[in-house]
Design a protein around this motif. Structure first.
Motif, PDB file in Angstrom:
ATOM      1  N   LEU A  59     -40.168 -16.851  -0.873  1.00  0.00           N
ATOM      2  CA  LEU A  59     -41.128 -16.086  -0.083  1.00  0.00           C
ATOM      3  C   LEU A  59     -40.860 -16.227   1.413  1.00  0.00           C
ATOM      4  O   LEU A  59     -41.040 -15.283   2.184  1.00  0.00           O
ATOM      5  CB  LEU A  59     -42.561 -16.539  -0.392  1.00  0.00           C
ATOM      6  N   ASP A  60     -40.425 -17.412   1.833  1.00  0.00           N
ATOM      7  CA  ASP A  60     -40.128 -17.641   3.255  1.00  0.00           C
ATOM      8  C   ASP A  60     -38.915 -16.847   3.728  1.00  0.00           C
ATOM      9  O   ASP A  60     -38.734 -16.654   4.927  1.00  0.00           O
ATOM     10  CB  ASP A  60     -39.883 -19.134   3.509  1.00  0.00           C
ATOM     11  N   SER A  61     -38.105 -16.381   2.777  1.00  0.00           N
ATOM     12  CA  SER A  61     -36.864 -15.703   3.153  1.00  0.00           C
ATOM     13  C   SER A  61     -36.952 -14.184   3.105  1.00  0.00           C
ATOM     14  O   SER A  61     -35.995 -13.493   3.457  1.00  0.00           O
ATOM     15  CB  SER A  61     -35.725 -16.162   2.228  1.00  0.00           C
ATOM     16  N   VAL A  62     -38.096 -13.637   2.647  1.00  0.00           N
ATOM     17  CA  VAL A  62     -38.198 -12.180   2.491  1.00  0.00           C
ATOM     18  C   VAL A  62     -39.141 -11.580   3.530  1.00  0.00           C
ATOM     19  O   VAL A  62     -39.939 -12.279   4.156  1.00  0.00           O
ATOM     20  CB  VAL A  62     -38.690 -11.806   1.067  1.00  0.00           C
ATOM     21  N   ASN A  63     -39.024 -10.264   3.675  1.00  0.00           N
ATOM     22  CA  ASN A  63     -39.912  -9.531   4.575  1.00  0.00           C
ATOM     23  C   ASN A  63     -41.194  -9.185   3.812  1.00  0.00           C
ATOM     24  O   ASN A  63     -41.195  -8.308   2.950  1.00  0.00           O
ATOM     25  CB  ASN A  63     -39.215  -8.261   5.069  1.00  0.00           C
ATOM     26  N   MET A  64     -42.265  -9.891   4.098  1.00  0.00           N
ATOM     27  CA  MET A  64     -43.522  -9.689   3.380  1.00  0.00           C
ATOM     28  C   MET A  64     -44.671  -9.612   4.367  1.00  0.00           C
ATOM     29  O   MET A  64     -44.715 -10.369   5.345  1.00  0.00           O
ATOM     30  CB  MET A  64     -43.774 -10.837   2.399  1.00  0.00           C
ATOM     31  N   ARG A  65     -45.580  -8.694   4.123  1.00  0.00           N
ATOM     32  CA  ARG A  65     -46.770  -8.604   4.964  1.00  0.00           C
ATOM     33  C   ARG A  65     -48.004  -8.442   4.086  1.00  0.00           C
ATOM     34  O   ARG A  65     -47.936  -7.914   2.971  1.00  0.00           O
ATOM     35  CB  ARG A  65     -46.674  -7.458   5.962  1.00  0.00           C
ATOM     36  N   THR A  66     -49.126  -8.911   4.602  1.00  0.00           N
ATOM     37  CA  THR A  66     -50.399  -8.782   3.898  1.00  0.00           C
ATOM     38  C   THR A  66     -51.023  -7.437   4.230  1.00  0.00           C
ATOM     39  O   THR A  66     -51.076  -7.039   5.399  1.00  0.00           O
ATOM     40  CB  THR A  66     -51.356  -9.919   4.295  1.00  0.00           C
ATOM     41  N   VAL A  67     -51.470  -6.725   3.221  1.00  0.00           N
ATOM     42  CA  VAL A  67     -52.084  -5.410   3.393  1.00  0.00           C
ATOM     43  C   VAL A  67     -53.461  -5.429   2.726  1.00  0.00           C
ATOM     44  O   VAL A  67     -53.782  -6.337   1.956  1.00  0.00           O
ATOM     45  CB  VAL A  67     -51.209  -4.299   2.791  1.00  0.00           C
ATOM     46  N   SER A  68     -54.261  -4.422   3.003  1.00  0.00           N
ATOM     47  CA  SER A  68     -55.604  -4.373   2.404  1.00  0.00           C
ATOM     48  C   SER A  68     -56.048  -2.931   2.224  1.00  0.00           C
ATOM     49  O   SER A  68     -55.557  -2.020   2.890  1.00  0.00           O
ATOM     50  CB  SER A  68     -56.615  -5.133   3.270  1.00  0.00           C
ATOM     51  N   ILE A  69     -56.967  -2.748   1.299  1.00  0.00           N
ATOM     52  CA  ILE A  69     -57.621  -1.463   1.074  1.00  0.00           C
ATOM     53  C   ILE A  69     -59.117  -1.716   0.909  1.00  0.00           C
ATOM     54  O   ILE A  69     -59.556  -2.859   0.762  1.00  0.00           O
ATOM     55  CB  ILE A  69     -57.099  -0.749  -0.193  1.00  0.00           C
ATOM     56  N   VAL A  70     -59.890  -0.639   0.908  1.00  0.00           N
ATOM     57  CA  VAL A  70     -61.311  -0.714   0.572  1.00  0.00           C
ATOM     58  C   VAL A  70     -61.493   0.010  -0.751  1.00  0.00           C
ATOM     59  O   VAL A  70     -61.081   1.163  -0.912  1.00  0.00           O
ATOM     60  CB  VAL A  70     -62.196  -0.090   1.663  1.00  0.00           C
ATOM     61  N   SER A  71     -62.089  -0.676  -1.719  1.00  0.00           N
ATOM     62  CA  SER A  71     -62.236  -0.114  -3.061  1.00  0.00           C
ATOM     63  C   SER A  71     -63.282   0.999  -3.081  1.00  0.00           C
ATOM     64  O   SER A  71     -64.016   1.213  -2.109  1.00  0.00           O
ATOM     65  CB  SER A  71     -62.652  -1.210  -4.043  1.00  0.00           C
ATOM     66  N   HIS A  72     -63.375   1.679  -4.204  1.00  0.00           N
ATOM     67  CA  HIS A  72     -64.332   2.766  -4.357  1.00  0.00           C
ATOM     68  C   HIS A  72     -65.773   2.297  -4.184  1.00  0.00           C
ATOM     69  O   HIS A  72     -66.643   3.083  -3.806  1.00  0.00           O
ATOM     70  CB  HIS A  72     -64.178   3.412  -5.738  1.00  0.00           C
ATOM     71  N   ASP A  73     -66.040   1.014  -4.444  1.00  0.00           N
ATOM     72  CA  ASP A  73     -67.398   0.489  -4.294  1.00  0.00           C
ATOM     73  C   ASP A  73     -67.536  -0.436  -3.081  1.00  0.00           C
ATOM     74  O   ASP A  73     -68.443  -1.263  -3.019  1.00  0.00           O
ATOM     75  CB  ASP A  73     -67.853  -0.216  -5.570  1.00  0.00           C
ATOM     76  N   GLY A  74     -66.627  -0.292  -2.113  1.00  0.00           N
ATOM     77  CA  GLY A  74     -66.807  -0.940  -0.818  1.00  0.00           C
ATOM     78  C   GLY A  74     -66.290  -2.345  -0.666  1.00  0.00           C
ATOM     79  O   GLY A  74     -66.606  -3.019   0.317  1.00  0.00           O
ATOM     80  N   LEU A  75     -65.459  -2.828  -1.601  1.00  0.00           N
ATOM     81  CA  LEU A  75     -64.906  -4.181  -1.497  1.00  0.00           C
ATOM     82  C   LEU A  75     -63.568  -4.147  -0.764  1.00  0.00           C
ATOM     83  O   LEU A  75     -62.763  -3.238  -0.962  1.00  0.00           O
ATOM     84  CB  LEU A  75     -64.701  -4.786  -2.882  1.00  0.00           C
TER      85      LEU A  75
END
Length: 318
Positions: A59-75
């Motif tokens: 994991l330390d060697s790859v290009n990774m980013r944290t992403v997010s969405i908002v679910s249909h019920d607001g989570l």
């Protein structure tokens, strides 16, 4: 005498009702709530005895980013997107019940070798994602749709849906909700048939029959969590699946019986492959298979599939 008999019977009935309520609360806490019950913690401890490697160094060697969405019920739901420069496809990966996203890193590492970008999500009510109740694929399959739309906007490559255990059931259920043309296939590792069936199996330790405790748990799910354990079915979804499906399951799986994958495979209306791994336990197909096959055999599989080799099996990617 009659009065004392009445009091005795009333005490028995009251005691039985109290015991029943405690049992239902414990089962609900174990199966559905983010905050696990004592019984659930013991079960999960047994389930995680053979802890999987997280490949932190990779994991330390790859290009990774944290992403997010908002679910249909607001989570607010979170995911971890691993990208490579020469990717040919995206894989949306979903972990299992009371799992963590890092459970999927070993699989992701193999998929990246096959020129895949990989988005590993954190399911609702698990990890960093918001939510109080897990949905056993009923609600997560709607989240899956939001995730693959997000992924398509991020990078319009072909998308494959992949999951293990509850995640596998989730991506199968998502197929039953209809799939856009950019979804090209599904990879389902040790998925169950229906939420009701797997909850009955886990709570009661066996399959079959109609049991009062599970029916009471079903009612509590509807009342408190807002969904029915009978509200979605991976098996029924497979009957109208429009894309190829690769089913994998270990024959030694005592948590989700491998006959459930056989049932889903038989129901599947599209092009399909069933891969049973002898001696593999729950979510252990990849590790078991990779420990068995030699380099020569891997190359032979690669030639046979022609278009790619991934996941420790021969999954052909176009």
């Amino acid at each position: 005498m009659k009065k004392s008999a009445f009091v005795w019977v009333a005490s028995l009935v009251t005691g039985a009702m109290i015991i029943r309520e405690i049992a239902v609360r414990q089962a609900f806490g174990m199966m559905v709530e983010r905050k696990n019950s004592r019984l659930g913690k013991k079960l999960c401890g047994d389930k995680d005895d053979n802890k999987r490697p997280y490949y932190e160094y990779w994991l330390d060697s790859v290009n990774m980013r944290t992403v997010s969405i908002v679910s249909h019920d607001g989570l607010k739901l979170f995911g971890h997107y691993i990208t490579i420069p020469d990717a040919k496809r995206n894989v949306l990966m979903m972990h299992g019940w009371r799992g963590v996203w890092k459970d999927c890193v070993g699989l992701a590492r193999e998929l990246v070798k096959e020129k895949c970008n990989v988005l590993i999500i954190e399911e609702r009510a698990q990890g960093n994602s918001e939510g109080r109740f897990m949905g056993f694929g009923v609600k997560e399959s709607v989240d899956c749709r939001t995730w693959y739309r997000f992924l398509h906007r991020e990078n319009p490559l072909p998308i494959y849906l992949m999951g293990e255990s509850m995640g596998a059931a989730t991506v199968m259920m998502a197929a039953g909700r209809g799939l856009p043309s950019y979804i090209k296939g599904i990879i389902a590792d040790c998925g169950f048939t229906t939420p009701y069936e797997i909850v009955r199996k886990v709570v009661l330790g066996r399959e079959g029959g109609t049991e009062g405790l599970v029916n009471l748990l079903e009612r509590r799910c509807v009342k408190k969590a807002g969904y029915s354990l009978k509200g979605a079915s991976a098996t029924e979804s497979m009957k109208k699946c429009p894309v190829p499906v690769f089913f994998a399951h270990g024959t030694a799986d005592s948590f989700v019986p491998h006959r459930m994958s056989i049932t889903n495979y038989r129901a599947c209306a599209s092009r399909k492959t069933l891969y049973l791994v002898d001696g593999a336990e729950h979510c252990g197909c990849f590790e078991k298979r990779m420990s068995q096959i030699s380099c020569r055999y891997r190359w032979q599989c690669h030639k046979r599939c022609r278009n790619g080799y991934a996941y420790g099996f021969g999954i052909p990617f176009p």
